[in-house]
Write an enzyme that holds these catalytic residues in place. Structure first.
Site, PDB file in Angstrom:
ATOM      1  N   GLU A 109       0.763  -0.855  -0.178  1.00 31.56           N
ATOM      2  CA  GLU A 109      -0.101   0.000   0.018  1.00 31.56           C
ATOM      3  C   GLU A 109       0.666   1.439  -0.248  1.00 31.56           C
ATOM      4  O   GLU A 109       0.580   2.434   0.202  1.00 31.56           O
ATOM      5  CB  GLU A 109      -1.187   0.056   1.086  1.00 31.56           C
ATOM      6  CG  GLU A 109      -2.018  -1.060   1.458  1.00 31.56           C
ATOM      7  CD  GLU A 109      -3.032  -0.833   0.503  1.00 31.56           C
ATOM      8  OE1 GLU A 109      -3.171   0.179  -0.305  1.00 31.56           O
ATOM      9  OE2 GLU A 109      -3.996  -1.730   0.419  1.00 31.56           O
ATOM     10  N   HIS A 163      -4.429   2.197   8.550  1.00 31.11           N
ATOM     11  CA  HIS A 163      -5.509   1.264   7.746  1.00 31.11           C
ATOM     12  C   HIS A 163      -5.622  -0.049   8.524  1.00 31.11           C
ATOM     13  O   HIS A 163      -4.576  -0.563   8.853  1.00 31.11           O
ATOM     14  CB  HIS A 163      -5.021   1.004   6.622  1.00 31.11           C
ATOM     15  CG  HIS A 163      -5.845  -0.011   5.961  1.00 31.11           C
ATOM     16  ND1 HIS A 163      -7.478  -0.269   5.997  1.00 31.11           N
ATOM     17  CD2 HIS A 163      -5.505  -1.335   5.518  1.00 31.11           C
ATOM     18  CE1 HIS A 163      -7.513  -1.224   5.323  1.00 31.11           C
ATOM     19  NE2 HIS A 163      -6.935  -1.805   5.133  1.00 31.11           N
ATOM     20  N   HIS A 194      -8.565  -3.325  10.222  1.00 27.00           N
ATOM     21  CA  HIS A 194     -10.004  -3.874   9.943  1.00 27.00           C
ATOM     22  C   HIS A 194     -10.816  -3.939  11.110  1.00 27.00           C
ATOM     23  O   HIS A 194     -10.975  -5.000  11.713  1.00 27.00           O
ATOM     24  CB  HIS A 194      -9.534  -5.350   9.219  1.00 27.00           C
ATOM     25  CG  HIS A 194      -8.738  -5.378   7.888  1.00 27.00           C
ATOM     26  ND1 HIS A 194      -8.196  -6.329   7.634  1.00 27.00           N
ATOM     27  CD2 HIS A 194      -8.666  -4.387   7.148  1.00 27.00           C
ATOM     28  CE1 HIS A 194      -7.434  -6.191   6.667  1.00 27.00           C
ATOM     29  NE2 HIS A 194      -7.765  -4.920   6.249  1.00 27.00           N
ATOM     30  N   HIS A 249     -14.252  -3.568   3.453  1.00 29.58           N
ATOM     31  CA  HIS A 249     -12.790  -3.991   3.618  1.00 29.58           C
ATOM     32  C   HIS A 249     -12.380  -3.475   4.946  1.00 29.58           C
ATOM     33  O   HIS A 249     -12.058  -4.336   6.099  1.00 29.58           O
ATOM     34  CB  HIS A 249     -12.298  -3.269   2.425  1.00 29.58           C
ATOM     35  CG  HIS A 249     -10.539  -3.373   2.477  1.00 29.58           C
ATOM     36  ND1 HIS A 249     -10.028  -2.963   1.524  1.00 29.58           N
ATOM     37  CD2 HIS A 249      -9.761  -3.889   3.576  1.00 29.58           C
ATOM     38  CE1 HIS A 249      -8.629  -3.259   1.809  1.00 29.58           C
ATOM     39  NE2 HIS A 249      -8.717  -3.681   2.938  1.00 29.58           N
TER      40      HIS A 249
END
Ligand SMILES: [Zn+2]
Length: 264
Positions: free
Chosen positions: A119, A142, A144, A214
């Site tokens: 990423e 980032h 989850h 996501h």
């Protein structure tokens, strides 16, 4: 040794301590299965300048120049790294990226020889966006978070205002500490420029963005602040879903109650 030089830098060590703490939180929360999630920090303002140029490194030309990141120094987690491993040693599980004086290419030092997160292009685009905003934000996280992702699997919640109103209405702290609510990004293939660009659009008015089906990406002045913003909104999602599981719909704070809950 280049890596010793980085490891012995006190300012970098302090930033790495925060990375280690945050990575541990993500793992303990159950938001970082396998190698899920990644983070980056712009270290430029945190370390004494000028920072010596890397000598033991490899160079890579960027597909798109990042002029606002000229001479900047970033940290990013390494590809394939588990957050539980980052928590133990962020140096070994990360890479340092030094941009040249035009932002057209960068040199990368990887203390353990690992490649940066796949990423990286997304993080570079977002880090450049943060620089353009001049708001002092240095960090991109980032992860989850289960309950927020669950909500993104149900079409009625894929409405930015509707979802933000629900989340900010679940407890006063949500409105106090994440007053901008949550931005929404329709599903895009992970790691693509399309996802990065859609994220940047959503970040114009939000510090936390939900990627449909996501995960979540947050920006802030440090990675713990990013974590806190996500944690608060995910707690709201948990409260909302707990009420549903108990067979009722949470009332949410009233307009008056919300109005009496100003951000600090
Ligand atoms: Zn992800």
């Amino acid at each position: 040794m280049e890596t010793n030089h980085l490891r012995l830098n006190e300012q970098i060590a302090t930033a790495m301590e925060m990375v280690a703490n945050t990575a541990g939180f993500l793992w303990n929360k159950g938001w970082a299965e396998r190698n899920g999630g990644n983070l980056s920090i712009n270290l430029t303002m945190l370390v004494s300048q000028p920072f010596p140029p890397f000598t033991t490194s490899y160079e890579t030309e960027l597909s798109e120049a990042a002029p606002l990141l000229a001479n900047n120094l970033l940290y990013i987690t390494a590809t394939g790294s588990r957050m539980r491993e980052v928590a133990r040693d962020p140096f070994a599980r990360g890479c340092f990226i030094q941009f040249n004086d035009t932002g057209s290419n960068c040199t990368i030092v990887a203390p353990s020889g690992l490649l940066p997160s796949s990423e990286l292009p997304t993080h570079i685009l977002i880090q450049q966006f943060l620089k353009s905003q001049g708001n002092g934000y240095t960090s991109v996280l980032h992860t989850h978070p289960t309950e927020l992702i669950a909500l993104s699997h149900c079409r009625p919640f894929l409405n930015q205002k509707y979802l933000s109103d629900i989340l900010l209405g679940m407890m006063p702290e949500a409105r106090m500490f994440v007053p901008k609510g949550i931005g929404l990004v329709p599903y895009q293939k992970p790691g693509t420029v399309l996802l990065a660009r859609a994220t940047i659009s959503a970040l114009v008015n939000h510090d936390v963005v939900l990627w449909e089906k996501h995960g979540v990406l947050a920006v802030g002045t440090n990675v713990e602040e990013c974590f806190d913003s996500i944690d608060i909104l995910n707690k709201s999602a948990q409260i909302f879903l707990s009420a549903r599981q108990a067979g009722y719909v949470a009332d949410g704070l009233t307009g008056n109650q919300l109005n009496n809950t100003a951000p600090p």
